[in-house]
Design an enzyme around this catalytic site. Sequence first.
Site, mmCIF file in Angstrom:
data_model
loop_
_atom_site.group_PDB
_atom_site.id
_atom_site.type_symbol
_atom_site.label_atom_id
_atom_site.label_comp_id
_atom_site.label_asym_id
_atom_site.label_seq_id
_atom_site.Cartn_x
_atom_site.Cartn_y
_atom_site.Cartn_z
ATOM 1 N N LYS A 134 -8.766 -21.597 85.804
ATOM 2 C CA LYS A 134 -8.883 -22.285 84.509
ATOM 3 C C LYS A 134 -9.191 -23.743 84.775
ATOM 4 O O LYS A 134 -8.804 -24.281 85.826
ATOM 5 C CB LYS A 134 -7.564 -22.181 83.726
ATOM 6 C CG LYS A 134 -7.729 -22.374 82.245
ATOM 7 C CD LYS A 134 -8.251 -21.113 81.604
ATOM 8 C CE LYS A 134 -8.476 -21.264 80.118
ATOM 9 N NZ LYS A 134 -8.835 -19.979 79.514
HETATM 10 P P1 NAD Z 1 -11.403 -23.065 69.235
HETATM 11 O O1 NAD Z 1 -11.386 -24.467 69.694
HETATM 12 O O2 NAD Z 1 -12.703 -22.466 68.816
HETATM 13 O O3 NAD Z 1 -10.362 -22.840 68.034
HETATM 14 C C1 NAD Z 1 -9.043 -23.290 68.109
HETATM 15 C C2 NAD Z 1 -8.420 -23.137 66.733
HETATM 16 O O4 NAD Z 1 -7.050 -23.525 66.827
HETATM 17 C C3 NAD Z 1 -9.073 -24.014 65.672
HETATM 18 O O5 NAD Z 1 -9.209 -23.297 64.484
HETATM 19 C C4 NAD Z 1 -8.047 -25.134 65.472
HETATM 20 O O6 NAD Z 1 -8.064 -25.667 64.182
HETATM 21 C C5 NAD Z 1 -6.756 -24.365 65.714
HETATM 22 N N1 NAD Z 1 -5.649 -25.263 66.003
HETATM 23 C C6 NAD Z 1 -5.564 -26.212 66.971
HETATM 24 N N2 NAD Z 1 -4.387 -26.855 66.871
HETATM 25 C C7 NAD Z 1 -3.732 -26.296 65.846
HETATM 26 C C8 NAD Z 1 -2.472 -26.538 65.237
HETATM 27 N N3 NAD Z 1 -1.649 -27.472 65.702
HETATM 28 N N4 NAD Z 1 -2.107 -25.781 64.181
HETATM 29 C C9 NAD Z 1 -2.932 -24.823 63.704
HETATM 30 N N5 NAD Z 1 -4.130 -24.550 64.244
HETATM 31 C C10 NAD Z 1 -4.524 -25.286 65.291
HETATM 32 O O7 NAD Z 1 -10.748 -22.219 70.437
HETATM 33 P P2 NAD Z 1 -10.914 -20.669 70.754
HETATM 34 O O8 NAD Z 1 -11.973 -20.536 71.775
HETATM 35 O O9 NAD Z 1 -10.978 -19.921 69.498
HETATM 36 O O10 NAD Z 1 -9.527 -20.380 71.513
HETATM 37 C C11 NAD Z 1 -8.319 -20.083 70.803
HETATM 38 C C12 NAD Z 1 -7.327 -19.453 71.772
HETATM 39 O O11 NAD Z 1 -7.914 -18.276 72.342
HETATM 40 C C13 NAD Z 1 -6.922 -20.308 72.964
HETATM 41 O O12 NAD Z 1 -5.603 -19.971 73.325
HETATM 42 C C14 NAD Z 1 -7.867 -19.845 74.061
HETATM 43 O O13 NAD Z 1 -7.367 -20.105 75.357
HETATM 44 C C15 NAD Z 1 -7.884 -18.360 73.752
HETATM 45 N N6 NAD Z 1 -9.013 -17.633 74.307
HETATM 46 C C16 NAD Z 1 -10.302 -17.996 74.005
HETATM 47 C C17 NAD Z 1 -11.351 -17.248 74.520
HETATM 48 C C18 NAD Z 1 -12.791 -17.542 74.154
HETATM 49 O O14 NAD Z 1 -13.661 -16.741 74.533
HETATM 50 N N7 NAD Z 1 -13.080 -18.607 73.425
HETATM 51 C C19 NAD Z 1 -11.104 -16.167 75.380
HETATM 52 C C20 NAD Z 1 -9.776 -15.819 75.663
HETATM 53 C C21 NAD Z 1 -8.754 -16.561 75.110
#
Ligand code: NAD
Length: 462
Positions: A134
Amino acid sequence: MAKASIAAPTAAPTADFQTSGVFDELGMERDPNNLYLQVIDSVLQAADILELPHHLKLILAQPKNEVMVHFPVRMNDGDYRLFKGYRVQHNNVLGPYKGGVRFHPDVHLDDVKALAALMTMKCSLVRVPFGGAKGGCKVDPRAIDHDELMRVSRRFITAISNIIGPDTDIPAPDVGTNAQVMAWFADTYTNTAGSYSRHDAMRVVTGKPLEMGGSLGREKATGQGVVDVLAEMLPGMGLPIEGARVSILGYGNVGSWTGRLIEEKGARVVAVMDHTGAIRNDEGIDAVLLAEHVAETGGVAGFGTAHGRTKTGRHTQADADAVTAEEFYRTPVDVFVPAALEQMIDVEKAGWLECKVVAEAANAPTTPQGERLLQARGVEVLPAILCNAGGVTVSYLEWVQNKQSVSWDLERVDTTLNKHMVLAARRTLLARHRYECDMRTAAYIAALENIGKVYSLRGIFP
Ligand code: NAD
């Protein structure tokens, strides 16, 4: 909005680690709120049940490599700012290190270590031949402009270029990064790394734009995987996905795709919260319209007022009420999908939730204390290494397509992803029945069985 009937607990469950012998042997701290220790403690509990050899527990309890970098970037006002970044490589016994890069002001080394360890377990559970890594950079991508973000991206990837590579360590998007950032990563690497042809060097990152060797289906892959797992597991819990009521925390890449795809399966998204606010509509919120609203405005706040009501004053699916965070968590649903950041479901939130299943779309969204309370309340927690493994699975498919210089159609990507997700779900269920444990421990057991076998076949060099 009426409050739900479930009362918060009077006392928080104990937070003691259960595998502290390894922690002591490695001189690790015992901070119960440390995300890395929480993740490793859960992994080691599963390793104990599996009776993995002690030396494997020691190996898995620490990442192989932890790299911290500092680099200057010229900002638009002419001043220079120094940025801090990390790349943690947890384990590569199954293949090249693999894991996303996060751009967020609150990135810390121990969080990146935890996310890297989760990647090792996730790749093993879905049986893709990658290890776990990561990366992170302490930057708020919303607070800088396009050109500044490009310079930060290029300098970050240059700073770690000596430890990544198409066959050694392959970054991908995570919170705060996207296909555009991957395009800058790939372009920078191909222009500076000499040992691969420019074309082959593109394999160094996945989640690229389609025009630059990205895969069809990668953008939605994590949400698709969440829905594939739910479609496979919910019926066995007596909960058909059609008609299920769902709330989603976080409506970025993962949350919004989960919303849109679960709606296609006939489920209803009734409450959503992100960093801008929370909304609720018991009739169901149109997940596609909400995704468009978020793309236009940056968050879910204002969705209801933006779309208005019908003349009779009844809710349509194009509007919703603004609610407080507590009202959002207390909304009665079948499935609650945390898809934002780590450790958000603590004891307080676990006491507020009124759901039957928590599907962890985000990484490590539930604290151990929160999870114990959810279990005590009869809520099934489907762990992140299962639910959100769709992203890395399609990243692997992108890497395979790049290696062969071919492009698969969407149907082939989706079908292959579905097979990986369904098999991972069944492996988890099998381990749960065999070892009579919770889903998280079962998923770790199913992942560790594979890792343990590979270590016993390879042995430890020399
Ligand atoms: P992103 O940046 O697209 O979205 C993050 C979301 O979280 C946004 O809607 C934001 O408003 C919200 N958020 C942030 N702080 C917040 C708070 N304090 N209260 C409420 N909402 C809040 O990120 P993503 O890519 O969608 O990733 C989200 C999660 O999924 C993370 O844990 C990431 O590690 C995990 N993940 C992502 C992927 C991927 O392919 N993008 C793959 C596996 C896991």
